[in-house]
Design an enzyme around this catalytic site. Structure first.
Site, PDB file in Angstrom:
ATOM      1  N   TYR A 121      53.302  34.383  -3.595  1.00  0.00           N
ATOM      2  CA  TYR A 121      52.394  34.746  -2.212  1.00  0.00           C
ATOM      3  C   TYR A 121      52.126  36.308  -2.366  1.00  0.00           C
ATOM      4  CZ  TYR A 121      54.055  30.447  -0.137  1.00  0.00           C
ATOM      5  OH  TYR A 121      54.473  29.179   0.066  1.00  0.00           O
ATOM      6  N   GLU A 180      55.073  26.329  -4.665  1.00  0.00           N
ATOM      7  CA  GLU A 180      54.447  26.873  -3.494  1.00  0.00           C
ATOM      8  C   GLU A 180      53.387  28.173  -3.755  1.00  0.00           C
ATOM      9  OE1 GLU A 180      56.858  28.383  -0.165  1.00  0.00           O
ATOM     10  OE2 GLU A 180      58.270  26.808  -0.292  1.00  0.00           O
ATOM     11  N   ASN A 240      65.582  25.896  -0.907  1.00  0.00           N
ATOM     12  CA  ASN A 240      64.268  26.317  -0.890  1.00  0.00           C
ATOM     13  C   ASN A 240      64.710  28.039  -0.979  1.00  0.00           C
ATOM     14  OD1 ASN A 240      61.647  26.737  -0.300  1.00  0.00           O
ATOM     15  ND2 ASN A 240      62.325  27.429   1.809  1.00  0.00           N
ATOM     16  N   GLU A 241      64.147  28.365  -2.135  1.00  0.00           N
ATOM     17  CA  GLU A 241      64.133  29.735  -2.257  1.00  0.00           C
ATOM     18  C   GLU A 241      65.670  30.419  -2.038  1.00  0.00           C
ATOM     19  OE1 GLU A 241      61.054  31.572   0.211  1.00  0.00           O
ATOM     20  OE2 GLU A 241      59.683  30.569  -0.956  1.00  0.00           O
ATOM     21  N   TRP A 279      61.423  18.797   3.068  1.00  0.00           N
ATOM     22  CA  TRP A 279      62.570  18.881   3.367  1.00  0.00           C
ATOM     23  C   TRP A 279      63.680  17.640   3.787  1.00  0.00           C
ATOM     24  CZ3 TRP A 279      61.218  22.647   1.521  1.00  0.00           C
ATOM     25  CH2 TRP A 279      60.834  23.831   1.974  1.00  0.00           C
TER      26      TRP A 279
END
Length: 436
Positions: free
Chosen positions: A280, A320, A206-207, A91
């Site tokens: 995930y 990720e 991020n996402e 980050w």
């Protein structure tokens, strides 16, 4: 005649020397120097396709801002490098809160920025490329919610955190943060971030998710605007959007998610240089057994690799993935199965010159960081079986890079040989025989 013979022997020796120089040039430069670029579906470094194994470590800047904790950052990079990991995603934001990089819009914590300087400097020292993310979709470390709150404090009437994507004041705050990070002068290396090849790419968010507009128009417009903004400041670095890989509501393969993004249209935006993917299955398919989750993961990877190669025609990074130790009945063997599945799909694509260029597991920790553990964490010195799998993948991708680099060197040598032969023949034709 003796003159011709001596010259001929000299030229042959020169060709042999050049041949050896080309073929003995280190196939993958140990410094990982140079900016990463793209050519079709490949990342390129120093003129050769670039494949790499990597990791996530969102915490790097936070720990590095405290000089007494910097040894953990160094240890993480050292462990990563020794296991063939050469990309780190982290980050470049911390908005408000107890450990801010940005206290308030345009007001920065110099101690935290010096922590990020240290991260960039250490990555450079260990030959690791960085992907730096600019803001979070979630509340952790501020995120879009903090930007919306800052805009409210300026008199803006906002009803949703998703107003981050459309409100001019919130967008202006974000653009200023991007400009500040890109133009940051590193107090350790003396290099402005936008000029530093240690940084592989910027990540917009991020996402990113916008559940208030599942048509996808809001996210599409925001990525388009912000990609143009980044590129107007920095023409050196690659840019990616930070996407998880979900397709539009009419798309295939979505695991029950409709979050206003689309893997195809979002990544086709000018200025987005490569596609990203998260995975995930233990979070997305919680009511299914491990084998079903692995089957989903296999299809998820193959679908996106295919679309990156033949539809987007851009490189793909799995930025990720992981398996949580907090899952019911977890065992390291289950995590190893998932890592092997991910790595094998990437390797099969890479060795055939495909779009998949690497995978970044979530997340790497150093020793003594148990408080940062979230279940997905890997301490390489403890998770020995997983560490072996990670190291093996690093070696496999390194070998692919070497093969491509050697092929390029052979081609260069052949071109040089042909050019020198042409020069020799031209010279020979121009020399008049003695006595005529």
């Amino acid at each position: 005649m003796k003159t011709y013979l001596a010259l001929y022997i000299f030229l042959i020796a020169l060709l042999i020397q050049n041949h050896n120089t080309f073929l003995e040039t280190e196939a993958v430069r140990t410094t990982n120097g140079g900016f990463i670029t793209t050519r079709g579906v490949h990342f390129m470094l120093n003129g050769s396709p670039y494949y790499a194994n990597g990791f996530n470590a969102y915490w790097l800047m936070i720990l590095a801002s405290d000089p007494s904790q910097r040894s953990k950052v160094t240890a993480a990079f050292q462990d990563a490098s020794s296991h063939g990991l050469s990309i780190a995603r982290t980050w470049a934001f911390s908005d408000g809160g107890v450990t801010p990089l940005q206290y308030s819009p345009g007001s920065y914590n110099e101690q935290m920025f010096k922590g990020l300087d240290f991260v960039v400097a250490e990555a450079r020292r260990f030959g690791i490329k960085l992907i730096l993310s600019m803001v979070n979709n979630y509340e952790n470390m501020g995120g879009k919610k903090q930007y919306v709150n800052w805009a409210r404090s300026q008199g803006q009437y906002l009803t949703s955190d998703d107003d981050f994507f459309t409100n001019p004041v919130a967008k202006g705050f974000y653009k200023n943060h991007v400009k500040t990070v890109l133009n940051r002068y590193n107090t350790i290396t003396g290099v402005v971030y936008k000029n530093d090849p240690t940084i592989m790419a910027w990540e917009l968010m991020n996402e990113p998710r916008c559940t208030s507009d599942t048509s996808g128009r809001t996210i599409q417009a925001w990525i388009t605007e912000m990609a143009a903004h980044v590129k107007s400041i920095d023409g050196n670095h690659l840019l990616e959007a930070g996407l998880e890989g979900f397709y539009s509501k009419n798309g295939r393969q979505n695991p029950g998610f409709d979050v206003g993004t689309d893997f195809i249209s979002n990544n086709q935006i000018p200025g987005i240089d490569f596609a990203t993917l998260h995975s995930y299955p233990d979070q997305w398919l919680t009511s299914y057994d491990d084998q079903t989750q692995l089957n989903f993961l296999s299809n998820w990877l193959r679908t996106h690799i295919y679309d990156a190669q033949y539809v987007l025609k851009k490189p793909l990074l799995l930025t990720e993935f992981g398996k949580s130790a907090k899952d019911p009945n977890f065992s390291p063997y289950q995590r190893d199965q998932l890592y092997n599945l991910v790595y094998n799909n990437i390797y099969l694509s890479a060795k055939h010159g495909g779009a998949a260029a690497g995978g970044l597991f979530w997340q790497l920790l150093a020793e003594g960081m148990d408080s940062f553990g979230d279940g997905y964490d890997v301490v390489l010195s403890r998770a020995t079986s997983t560490a072996n799998i990670i190291g093996q993948q690093g070696r496999r991708l390194y070998q692919i890079r070497k093969i491509f680099a050697r092929m390029r060197n052979v081609q260069r040598w052949k071109r040089a040989k042909a050019a020198r032969r042409a020069q020799w023949l031209a010279w020979k034709r121009s020399v008049k025989p003695i006595g005529n």
